[in-house]
Design a protein around this motif. Structure first.
Motif, short mmCIF file in Angstrom:
data_model
loop_
_atom_site.label_atom_id
_atom_site.label_comp_id
_atom_site.label_asym_id
_atom_site.label_seq_id
_atom_site.Cartn_x
_atom_site.Cartn_y
_atom_site.Cartn_z
N SER A 185 -5.94 -11.09 -3.36
CA SER A 185 -6.92 -11.99 -4.26
C SER A 185 -8.07 -11.26 -4.51
CB SER A 185 -6.87 -13.25 -3.69
OG SER A 185 -7.52 -13.40 -2.67
N HIS A 224 -1.94 -8.11 12.96
CA HIS A 224 -1.69 -9.39 11.98
C HIS A 224 -0.99 -8.61 10.78
CE1 HIS A 224 -3.03 -13.42 13.01
NE2 HIS A 224 -2.29 -13.22 13.97
N THR A 281 -5.39 -2.35 -1.42
CA THR A 281 -4.74 -3.31 -1.88
C THR A 281 -5.00 -4.74 -1.29
OG1 THR A 281 -2.80 -3.23 -0.49
CG2 THR A 281 -2.72 -1.95 -2.33
N SER A 341 0.79 -1.26 -0.02
CA SER A 341 0.08 -0.12 0.03
C SER A 341 0.85 1.26 0.08
CB SER A 341 -0.98 -0.06 1.37
OG SER A 341 -1.87 -1.21 1.14
N TRP A 343 -11.43 -8.96 3.77
CA TRP A 343 -12.34 -8.56 2.82
C TRP A 343 -13.03 -7.36 3.15
CZ3 TRP A 343 -11.89 -13.65 4.41
CH2 TRP A 343 -11.35 -14.41 3.35
C1 LIG Z 1 -4.32 -10.00 8.19
C2 LIG Z 1 -4.48 -10.07 6.81
C3 LIG Z 1 -5.71 -10.17 6.24
C4 LIG Z 1 -5.89 -10.12 4.82
N1 LIG Z 1 -6.91 -10.37 4.20
C5 LIG Z 1 -7.00 -10.54 3.01
C6 LIG Z 1 -8.11 -10.67 2.11
O1 LIG Z 1 -9.52 -10.64 2.49
N2 LIG Z 1 -8.31 -10.52 1.03
C7 LIG Z 1 -7.15 -10.50 -0.06
O2 LIG Z 1 -7.31 -10.60 -1.22
N3 LIG Z 1 -6.14 -10.31 0.65
C8 LIG Z 1 -5.68 -10.25 2.17
N4 LIG Z 1 -4.66 -9.95 2.80
C9 LIG Z 1 -3.62 -9.66 1.79
C10 LIG Z 1 -3.05 -8.23 1.76
O3 LIG Z 1 -4.37 -7.46 1.98
C11 LIG Z 1 -2.40 -7.83 0.60
O4 LIG Z 1 -1.34 -8.56 0.35
C12 LIG Z 1 -2.03 -6.34 0.91
O5 LIG Z 1 -1.53 -5.77 -0.42
C13 LIG Z 1 -0.79 -6.07 1.78
O6 LIG Z 1 -0.83 -4.75 1.71
P1 LIG Z 1 0.32 -4.17 2.57
O7 LIG Z 1 1.60 -4.56 2.19
O8 LIG Z 1 0.16 -2.68 2.29
O9 LIG Z 1 0.16 -4.37 4.19
C14 LIG Z 1 -4.63 -9.90 3.92
C15 LIG Z 1 -3.49 -9.87 4.59
C16 LIG Z 1 -3.20 -9.72 5.91
C17 LIG Z 1 -1.89 -9.45 6.62
#
Ligand SMILES: Cc1cc2nc3c(=O)[nH]c(=O)nc-3n(C[C@H](O)[C@H](O)[C@H](O)COP(=O)(O)O)c2cc1C
Length: 268
Positions: free
Chosen positions: A101, A241, A98, A11, A71
């Motif tokens: 999936s 997390h 971001t 992000s 989500w």
């Molecule tokens: C606690 C947690 C929950 C997540 N839940 C989802 C989700 O519901 N759907 C999804 O596609 N990715 C999910 N992800 C993946 C992240 O949203 C995704 O990799 C994101 O780009 C991470 O951004 P960041 O590096 O800025 O933290 C999750 C990741 C974490 C750590």
């Protein structure tokens, strides 16, 4: 103003691109949370010593860039913005999420947030980036991560153009499947049963460098002496997390129970 919260940098990467494209200022919520705020179990805001800094010009748009957790937008962001409702009233808010999936029914919860704080909802851009949830899912290998980042950058350029033009952002419907099941039913269960810190530990590869402690946006890591006299990180239960610690550890010494064993670590 472009505000971001980010665990492994996806992000932040998108936020930097948006700031560069739009000439707007970048603001790290990680730093603000770390320096000024306290959260209960990484979800609900307890207090901040200062309100969220906002541009004086009330017509300037505010863009929030964040990962997707269960989500929806991270719950800590919801509670933080709700606590700043007075300042956000009548402001124009864009969201750029971001995810690894899919976004489920994220938009409904952003619309609800804007309604609750009295802000104008300017839309949501949904950008796929590499999965970072090391404690739960497999992390893509480097070529796949690079491919996702490139595609994400292209989507971010589109979002930047829309924001510059003052147009609404629209989420990709193909990435917003099963909204009720995932965002309404599963999300609260996810926070209740999955988002816990007790499975985190550092193994013998840890050299007490404190990177995890420094990078944790919620200050939930303290260094404590273990039974062998070694200084090791210890996680309090206000962890959300975000996966910053496990992914940034220079020695890959942090694990989340057995779930993270032999998984690739990722940050950008
Ligand atoms: C606690 C947690 C929950 C997540 N839940 C989802 C989700 O519901 N759907 C999804 O596609 N990715 C999910 N992800 C993946 C992240 O949203 C995704 O990799 C994101 O780009 C991470 O951004 P960041 O590096 O800025 O933290 C999750 C990741 C974490 C750590």
């Amino acid at each position: 103003m472009i505000y971001y919260f980010s665990g492994s940098g996806n992000s932040r990467h998108v936020a930097k691109l948006l700031a560069r494209e739009s000439g707007q200022e970048l603001f790290s919520l990680n730093k603000f949370f770390k320096d000024k705020c306290r959260f209960r179990k990484g979800r609900d805001l307890i207090e901040c010593s200062e309100p969220l800094p906002l541009p004086d010009d009330k017509n300037q748009v505010l863009v929030f860039v964040h990962p997707t957790y269960g989500w929806r937008q991270p719950r800590l962001l919801t509670s933080f913005l709700a606590a700043n409702a007075r300042q956000l009233k009548h402001r124009k808010l864009y969201f750029v999420a971001t995810a690894g999936s899919g976004f489920g029914g994220s938009e409904k919860y952003l619309l609800r947030l804007c309604r609750d704080v009295g802000a104008e909802y300017m839309g949501l851009a949904t950008i796929l980036m590499p999965e970072n949830y090391t404690a739960m899912f497999a992390i893509p290998d480097e070529p796949e991560a690079d491919r996702l980042i490139q595609a994400g950058e292209a989507r971010a350029q589109e979002a930047a153009a829309a924001i510059r033009a003052g147009s609404k952002l629209l989420p990709d419907p193909g990435l917003c499947k099963r909204p009720f099941l995932l965002s309404t039913v599963v999300n609260p269960l996810f926070y209740k049963f999955i988002v816990k810190s007790r499975a985190f530990y550092a193994d013998d590869r840890c050299d007490s460098c404190r990177v995890c402690q420094l990078i944790c946006p919620l200050n939930c890591i303290s260094m404590e002496t273990d039974e062998n006299g070694d200084l090791r990180p210890h996680w309090s239960d206000n962890c959300t997390h975000c996966m910053a610690c496990i992914n940034h550890c220079p020695r890959q010494a942090i694990e989340y129970g057995r779930a993270s064993h032999n998984k690739r670590r990722y940050f950008i």
